[in-house]
Design an enzyme around this catalytic site. Structure first.
Site, PDB file in Angstrom:
ATOM      1  CB  SER A   5      -0.860   0.003   1.261  1.00 10.91           C
ATOM      2  OG  SER A   5      -1.487   1.256   1.411  1.00 10.91           O
TER       3      SER A   5
ATOM      4  CE1 TYR B 137      -4.514  -1.509   4.921  1.00 14.19           C
ATOM      5  CE2 TYR B 137      -3.700   0.718   4.541  1.00 14.19           C
ATOM      6  CZ  TYR B 137      -4.085  -0.523   4.051  1.00 14.19           C
ATOM      7  OH  TYR B 137      -4.053  -0.764   2.696  1.00 14.19           O
TER       8      TYR B 137
HETATM    9  P1  NAD Z   1     -10.990  -6.247  -1.299  1.00 16.22           P
HETATM   10  O1  NAD Z   1     -11.645  -6.135   0.021  1.00 16.22           O
HETATM   11  O2  NAD Z   1     -11.821  -6.079  -2.511  1.00 16.22           O
HETATM   12  O3  NAD Z   1     -10.215  -7.624  -1.356  1.00 16.22           O
HETATM   13  C1  NAD Z   1      -9.525  -8.150  -0.260  1.00 16.22           C
HETATM   14  C2  NAD Z   1      -9.942  -9.603  -0.081  1.00 16.22           C
HETATM   15  O4  NAD Z   1      -9.197 -10.158   0.998  1.00 16.22           O
HETATM   16  C3  NAD Z   1     -11.404  -9.758   0.272  1.00 16.22           C
HETATM   17  O5  NAD Z   1     -12.060 -10.564  -0.667  1.00 16.22           O
HETATM   18  C4  NAD Z   1     -11.378 -10.393   1.643  1.00 16.22           C
HETATM   19  O6  NAD Z   1     -12.445 -11.327   1.860  1.00 16.22           O
HETATM   20  C5  NAD Z   1     -10.046 -11.081   1.655  1.00 16.22           C
HETATM   21  N1  NAD Z   1      -9.573 -11.334   3.023  1.00 16.22           N
HETATM   22  C6  NAD Z   1      -9.674 -10.542   4.089  1.00 16.22           C
HETATM   23  N2  NAD Z   1      -9.200 -11.165   5.157  1.00 16.22           N
HETATM   24  C7  NAD Z   1      -8.772 -12.374   4.761  1.00 16.22           C
HETATM   25  C8  NAD Z   1      -8.192 -13.464   5.442  1.00 16.22           C
HETATM   26  N3  NAD Z   1      -7.957 -13.449   6.752  1.00 16.22           N
HETATM   27  N4  NAD Z   1      -7.878 -14.550   4.721  1.00 16.22           N
HETATM   28  C9  NAD Z   1      -8.134 -14.593   3.406  1.00 16.22           C
HETATM   29  N5  NAD Z   1      -8.707 -13.606   2.728  1.00 16.22           N
HETATM   30  C10 NAD Z   1      -9.022 -12.483   3.406  1.00 16.22           C
HETATM   31  O7  NAD Z   1      -9.826  -5.184  -1.299  1.00 16.22           O
HETATM   32  P2  NAD Z   1      -8.782  -4.764  -2.436  1.00 16.22           P
HETATM   33  O8  NAD Z   1      -8.910  -3.308  -2.648  1.00 16.22           O
HETATM   34  O9  NAD Z   1      -8.867  -5.635  -3.601  1.00 16.22           O
HETATM   35  O10 NAD Z   1      -7.445  -4.985  -1.620  1.00 16.22           O
HETATM   36  C11 NAD Z   1      -6.501  -5.948  -1.945  1.00 16.22           C
HETATM   37  C12 NAD Z   1      -5.180  -5.584  -1.278  1.00 16.22           C
HETATM   38  O11 NAD Z   1      -4.763  -4.305  -1.753  1.00 16.22           O
HETATM   39  C13 NAD Z   1      -5.246  -5.483   0.230  1.00 16.22           C
HETATM   40  O12 NAD Z   1      -4.094  -6.032   0.796  1.00 16.22           O
HETATM   41  C14 NAD Z   1      -5.256  -3.991   0.479  1.00 16.22           C
HETATM   42  O13 NAD Z   1      -4.721  -3.640   1.728  1.00 16.22           O
HETATM   43  C15 NAD Z   1      -4.383  -3.503  -0.655  1.00 16.22           C
HETATM   44  N6  NAD Z   1      -4.620  -2.095  -0.964  1.00 16.22           N
HETATM   45  C16 NAD Z   1      -5.775  -1.673  -1.495  1.00 16.22           C
HETATM   46  C17 NAD Z   1      -5.960  -0.353  -1.757  1.00 16.22           C
HETATM   47  C18 NAD Z   1      -7.231   0.149  -2.342  1.00 16.22           C
HETATM   48  O14 NAD Z   1      -7.363   1.369  -2.438  1.00 16.22           O
HETATM   49  N7  NAD Z   1      -8.158  -0.674  -2.728  1.00 16.22           N
HETATM   50  C19 NAD Z   1      -4.970   0.566  -1.475  1.00 16.22           C
HETATM   51  C20 NAD Z   1      -3.787   0.102  -0.925  1.00 16.22           C
HETATM   52  C21 NAD Z   1      -3.611  -1.211  -0.666  1.00 16.22           C
END
Ligand code: NAD
Length: 697
Positions: A574, A587
């Protein structure tokens, strides 16, 4: 274990009455191809000689509709058939110069095409054209091939069918066989078909229904006859080894498959398939196993996919464990290669194409089952299905007679046939990630699913895992609808649960044979001022984003080390891993920990060729499930706006003034996963439309 019940005749007169002549051929093909007891995947062909209107003169002409090259009868549509002028086809015997030149005849088929039909005619075309009956089926039923591959197959055929079904000794499919069938049908007007030694069945009739019914009846007679003679002794003989439990078999498969995969992927990445069904277990556990496996498979359709011989790995399931098996692999694989090279040298002809991949496709282990490896999952699965066909044939043939596979030189002449080589050369080039296996955590979410699509676009297969079962199922359904059933699999897991992660990697290894790419992406987001950050919030973030990434990568590195062919691990970090953000200490700290873990792993795993890199997204609102809840409300408050305006706020905040989408993150993932990034490890790619505070220094 004899064959199952006899086949049903599934011809439906009411349905057939609604169909035109060509559609009736499609209908018959679906009925036949839809039952794997009748013919194997992609195997066999059907034809009908129909009257059509000539496009230029308007005259009524006889046209052969025959399944074209490639495709499967179960799903064939009208455009899967080649259409050829019968009068031109019947001229071809005049041009035929004899068996030595029969391959040249293939060049003439395109000249016979009716109505500019671009579907290439298969090498089996003359087998249909030259038989005078209006409808012809050519099938590969196991029950009939069991007779066709018996040392006294001719006598058995006459015993079972009298003079209704004839017998032709082995000859490679082509023009010569077409002429032999023509002559047989002419000289034996009472015959309704022919068994081709070591190959399959030809049946014919004056109507589509009659032809279909004859095919079913002939196969049923073989099934019934084999069942009635199943007590004659012989066959596979009683089991000689203890049966392992399903869980133990799966465990051994999960440990052994990545080792095999690593040893045989030097010439290109391969994907595995595991089968421990009853037919396989009975075969590998029988006294006849080593002897029959060494004899090789009979039907050309089978061995083109399975290679003539499998690699039978000795294993005493009652006294040894998987380590004994693993220790034996390098020498056994090496010996197989040398045997294959010797076979090539023994049988090669002056014009033979160069030797192909000398590794086995089928690996058999007593007590455990069968592993198959090929360039993609579908090919590995089909090879395994074909070997099960071969097992049925060997078993049934040995039960009633002596199994006799095709003579080695004849098999080689099929395997290295110049027409076969030309077919292989016409195959599309392999995609960049073909044969690679990717595992993506948090795969039901926005970035995970977009990454899966991107890697699938490049030819990888994907294990998608998530803690949330129902969106995971939906995501896998979408992927399978778009990329095919074999492309992906969904496996539940919680990245914070050590046992679940161990099971996840074992299941993945069993399903595809190993892992080359791991996208550690599961995540959450949380926001709270430090005074409001409960220990539970802190731990939740650390559990998923720090400990979870540790558990996943530790298991992944273990598996990649077992394979010993390197790999690529990509962490989805991130912007907040680099840049502190107010009100989100838990976070940000967890993401920073994740980033540093990646650096440590990059250092430690480089000697094994395992690369570890990080993609840092920022503000990916679309498709993200994180942004659907409280996080969006909190971030909106922080930015003095409403959740629906957040995307605009973030766009304007970025240096490039652009929104970031899951597909943008997926693009960076695909790069880091691929050989284009072969010289990058310990790196970070920010995909955030530009954020000066996150510049890496
Ligand atoms: P999202 O919520 O759409 O996808 C994340 C998935 O992780 C979900 O389907 C959730 O069920 C799964 N998950 C959560 N806890 C879990 C666990 N204990 N075991 C297995 N699966 C689990 O979110 P996203 O935006 O696709 O995020 C994906 C990654 O990108 C994350 O690590 C997030 O921190 C990172 N990220 C996202 C953003 C953003 O703006 N979307 C920004 C920075 C970082």
């Amino acid at each position: 274990m004899p064959f199952g019940a006899a086949l049903d005749n599934r011809w439906d007169d009411a349905r057939a009455a609604t169909l035109g002549p060509a559609e009736l051929l499609v209908y018959r093909s679906h009925l036949l191809g839809g039952d794997r007891q009748i013919t194997n995947f992609g195997g066999g062909n059907t034809s009908a000689k129909l009257v059509e209107q000539e496009p230029l003169s308007g005259a009524r002409v006889n046209v052969l509709w025959v399944k074209g090259s490639g495709g499967d009868l179960a799903e064939i549509t009208l455009d899967g058939f080649a259409t050829l002028y019968m009068d031109k086809l019947l001229e071809l015997p005049r041009l035929y110069r004899g068996a030595a030149d029969e391959d040249a005849m293939v060049g003439y088929y395109a000249h016979c095409a009716f109505n500019l039909n671009p579907r290439a005619a298969s090498i089996d075309t003359p087998l249909h054209a030259l038989v005078s009956y209006a409808h012809v089926d050519h099938m590969h039923p196991d029950a009939v091939i069991a007779i066709a591959a018996s040392s006294d197959g001719r006598a058995l055929t006459s015993q079972i069918y009298g003079n209704e079904i004839g017998w032709l000794p082995w000859i490679r499919p082509g023009f010569e066989l077409g002429l032999q069938l023509q002559q047989f049908a002419r000289e034996n007007p009472a015959a309704r078909g022919v068994i081709l030694e070591s190959h399959g069945l030809f049946t014919w009739g004056n109507t589509s229904k009659q032809c279909y019914s004859t095919t079913i009846e002939v196969i049923n007679r073989a099934i019934r006859w084999l069942s009635a003679h199943s007590n004659k002794g012989g066959g596979l003989a009683p089991e000689i080894i203890a049966l392992l439990s399903p869980a133990r078999r799966k465990h051994i498969a999960a440990v052994v498959m990545p080792r095999i995969r690593g040893l045989i992927s030097a010439t290109g990445y391969k994907v595995g398939h595991f089968d421990d069904g009853p037919a396989v277990l009975e075969f590998v556990g029988s006294r006849a196993f080593s002897h029959l496996a060494a004899l090789g498979t009979a039907c050309p359709d089978h061995f083109l996919r399975t290679k003539i011989r499998p690699l039978a790995l000795p294993f005493d399931a009652s006294a040894e464990d998987e380590q004994a098996l693993i220790a034996r692999l390098p020498a056994a694989i090496d010996a197989y290669r040398r045997d294959y090279a010797a076979y090539y040298e023994r049988c090669r002809r002056d014009a033979s194409p160069p030797m192909r991949d000398p590794d086995a496709v089928i690996y058999l282990v007593p007590g455990v089952g069968m592993f198959s490896f090929a360039g993609d999952k579908t090919a590995a699965r089909i090879a395994s299905e074909f070997y099960i066909n071969a097992i049925h044939i060997m078993r049934e043939s040995s039960r009633v007679s002596t199994y006799r596979p095709l003579e080695e030189q004849a098999a080689f002449d099929i395997e290295y046939w110049l027409l076969e080589e030309a077919k292989l050369k016409r195959m599309p080039a392999r995609k960049a990630l073909a044969g690679r296996i990717a595992l993506i955590t948090g795969g039901a979410g926005g970035i995970g699913l977009a990454s899966a699509r991107r890697l699938l676009d490049d030819g990888a297969c994907v294990v998608l895992t998530d803690i949330d079962q129902s969106p995971l199922d939906e995501a896998v359904d979408q992927l399978q609808a778009q990329y095919g059933k074999d492309s992906s699999v969904g496996l539940w897991s919680d990245v914070t649960d050590e046992a679940a992660i161990g099971a996840l990697f074992r299941d993945a290894a069993c399903h595809f044979g190993g892992i080359d790419i791991c996208v550690s992406n599961a995540g959450i987001a949380s926001a709270a001022a430090i005074e409001e950050t409960s220990l539970a919030i802190w731990r939740h973030n650390m559990d998923i984003l720090s400990t979870g990434y540790f558990l996943v990568s530790r298991e992944c590195v273990r598996l990649m080390n077992a394979q010993d062919i390197g790999g690529s691990i990509v962490f989805i970090g991130s912007k907040n891993a680099l840049v502190a953000s107010p009100g989100a200490a838990a976070y940000c700290t967890a993401k920073a920990s994740e980033l540093h873990l990646a650096r440590c792993l990059a250092l430690e795993c480089a000697p094994a060729g395992i690369r570890v890199n990080v993609v840092n997204p920022d503000a990916v609102l679309r498709g993200s499930r994180i942004w659907q809840g409280e996080w969006a409300e909190q971030r909106a408050r922080q930015n003095h706006t409403t959740p629906d305006k957040l995307e605009e706020v973030y766009r304007n905040r970025s240096l490039l003034k652009r929104s970031v989408y899951p597909e943008d993150i997926a693009e960076a993932v695909a790069f880091l996963a691929s050989d284009r990034a072969a010289k990058s490890t310990g790196n970070i790619i920010n995909v955030d439309a530009g954020n000066a505070a996150a510049f890496t220094r």
